[in-house]
Write an enzyme that holds these catalytic residues in place. Structure first.
Site, PDB file in Angstrom:
ATOM      1  N   LYS A   9     129.582  68.238  56.644  1.00  0.00           N
ATOM      2  CA  LYS A   9     130.170  69.584  56.633  1.00  0.00           C
ATOM      3  C   LYS A   9     131.702  69.534  56.797  1.00  0.00           C
ATOM      4  O   LYS A   9     132.256  68.532  57.278  1.00  0.00           O
ATOM      5  CB  LYS A   9     129.492  70.419  57.725  1.00  0.00           C
ATOM      6  N   PHE A  57     124.044  84.962  61.604  1.00  0.00           N
ATOM      7  CA  PHE A  57     125.027  83.878  61.522  1.00  0.00           C
ATOM      8  C   PHE A  57     125.449  83.566  60.084  1.00  0.00           C
ATOM      9  O   PHE A  57     126.303  82.713  59.862  1.00  0.00           O
ATOM     10  CB  PHE A  57     124.486  82.601  62.189  1.00  0.00           C
ATOM     11  N   ARG A  85     115.744  63.913  58.601  1.00  0.00           N
ATOM     12  CA  ARG A  85     115.642  64.997  59.596  1.00  0.00           C
ATOM     13  C   ARG A  85     115.632  64.403  61.001  1.00  0.00           C
ATOM     14  O   ARG A  85     116.229  64.924  61.927  1.00  0.00           O
ATOM     15  CB  ARG A  85     114.363  65.816  59.393  1.00  0.00           C
ATOM     16  N   THR A  91     118.925  71.245  65.136  1.00  0.00           N
ATOM     17  CA  THR A  91     120.011  72.068  64.570  1.00  0.00           C
ATOM     18  C   THR A  91     121.142  72.269  65.577  1.00  0.00           C
ATOM     19  O   THR A  91     122.313  72.271  65.222  1.00  0.00           O
ATOM     20  CB  THR A  91     119.456  73.454  64.156  1.00  0.00           C
ATOM     21  N   ASN A 112     127.444  71.887  63.034  1.00  0.00           N
ATOM     22  CA  ASN A 112     126.530  70.822  63.463  1.00  0.00           C
ATOM     23  C   ASN A 112     126.634  69.567  62.590  1.00  0.00           C
ATOM     24  O   ASN A 112     125.713  68.756  62.532  1.00  0.00           O
ATOM     25  CB  ASN A 112     125.102  71.353  63.549  1.00  0.00           C
ATOM     26  N   HIS A 115     123.998  68.464  57.109  1.00  0.00           N
ATOM     27  CA  HIS A 115     122.808  69.146  56.604  1.00  0.00           C
ATOM     28  C   HIS A 115     121.821  68.099  56.108  1.00  0.00           C
ATOM     29  O   HIS A 115     122.220  67.077  55.544  1.00  0.00           O
ATOM     30  CB  HIS A 115     123.197  70.083  55.450  1.00  0.00           C
TER      31      HIS A 115
HETATM   32  P1  CMP Z   1     121.800  73.483  58.216  1.00  0.00           P
HETATM   33  O1  CMP Z   1     120.798  72.413  58.468  1.00  0.00           O
HETATM   34  O2  CMP Z   1     122.836  73.196  57.203  1.00  0.00           O
HETATM   35  O3  CMP Z   1     120.997  74.821  57.788  1.00  0.00           O
HETATM   36  C1  CMP Z   1     121.447  76.120  58.056  1.00  0.00           C
HETATM   37  C2  CMP Z   1     122.689  76.130  58.902  1.00  0.00           C
HETATM   38  O4  CMP Z   1     122.956  77.358  59.528  1.00  0.00           O
HETATM   39  C3  CMP Z   1     122.519  75.157  60.069  1.00  0.00           C
HETATM   40  O5  CMP Z   1     122.533  73.844  59.605  1.00  0.00           O
HETATM   41  C4  CMP Z   1     123.675  75.582  60.959  1.00  0.00           C
HETATM   42  O6  CMP Z   1     124.928  75.097  60.494  1.00  0.00           O
HETATM   43  C5  CMP Z   1     123.637  77.094  60.759  1.00  0.00           C
HETATM   44  N1  CMP Z   1     122.873  77.783  61.824  1.00  0.00           N
HETATM   45  C6  CMP Z   1     121.532  77.763  62.006  1.00  0.00           C
HETATM   46  N2  CMP Z   1     121.181  78.540  63.059  1.00  0.00           N
HETATM   47  C7  CMP Z   1     122.346  79.066  63.536  1.00  0.00           C
HETATM   48  C8  CMP Z   1     122.672  79.935  64.609  1.00  0.00           C
HETATM   49  N3  CMP Z   1     121.716  80.429  65.404  1.00  0.00           N
HETATM   50  N4  CMP Z   1     123.964  80.259  64.813  1.00  0.00           N
HETATM   51  C9  CMP Z   1     124.938  79.756  64.000  1.00  0.00           C
HETATM   52  N5  CMP Z   1     124.689  78.925  62.959  1.00  0.00           N
HETATM   53  C10 CMP Z   1     123.416  78.566  62.731  1.00  0.00           C
END
Ligand code: CMP
Length: 139
Positions: A9, A57, A85, A91, A112, A115
């Protein structure tokens, strides 16, 4: 052999963590079948995360994902989807197990770091979203 999609990211690319992250992925036994550095428009980021449309979000997620370059790659391995995963972890970096990539490289649930496709069918769709047949290889 199975394929999965990963995205390093924008904040992790900006903080120069990409090489360390790709090394960790290679050491875990994944091969790189395709890879490029690109910047998503907010429109394309919204398309990629269409399943999250309307969630509280989502707007910030799209903003973050289009805020700078990302490194996107197709990874191959037996059980690639499941194993990535597991390498990536929860997450939320705060809830992720020690040694997982989000624990090590993540800043917050939004930032985070990485992905990973969350299913085999989803992985196929996500790989096609980013790569043409000419850009991917059978490693
Ligand atoms: P990703 O695995 O890329 O899939 C969806 C993304 O949304 C996740 O990683 C985070 O970057 C973001 N995300 C998921 N849940 C939340 C949350 N509760 N608040 C903010 N960002 C989120």
């Amino acid at each position: 052999m199975e394929y999965t999609l990963t995205i390093i990211k924008p904040h992790a690319v900006r903080d120069n963590k990409a090489i360390a992250m790709l090394s960790m992925i290679a050491e875990a036994g994944f091969r790189i079948a395709a890879m490029k550095m690109i910047r998503l428009s907010s429109f394309r980021a919204g398309e990629f995360y269409a399943e999250h449309a309307g969630k509280p979000f989502c707007e910030q997620l799209v903003k973050m994902m289009s805020s700078g370059p990302i490194i996107v790659a197709i990874l191959s391995k037996d059980h690639a989807v499941r194993d990535l995963r597991s390498l990536v972890g929860n997450t939320d970096p705060e809830k992720a197990d020690p040694g997982t990539m989000r624990k090590i490289f993540g800043n917050s649930i939004r930032e985070n770091a990485i992905h990973a496709s969350d299913g085999v069918e989803k992985a196929l769709k996500e790989c096609s979203f980013f790569f043409s047949e000419m850009e991917r290889f059978s490693f």
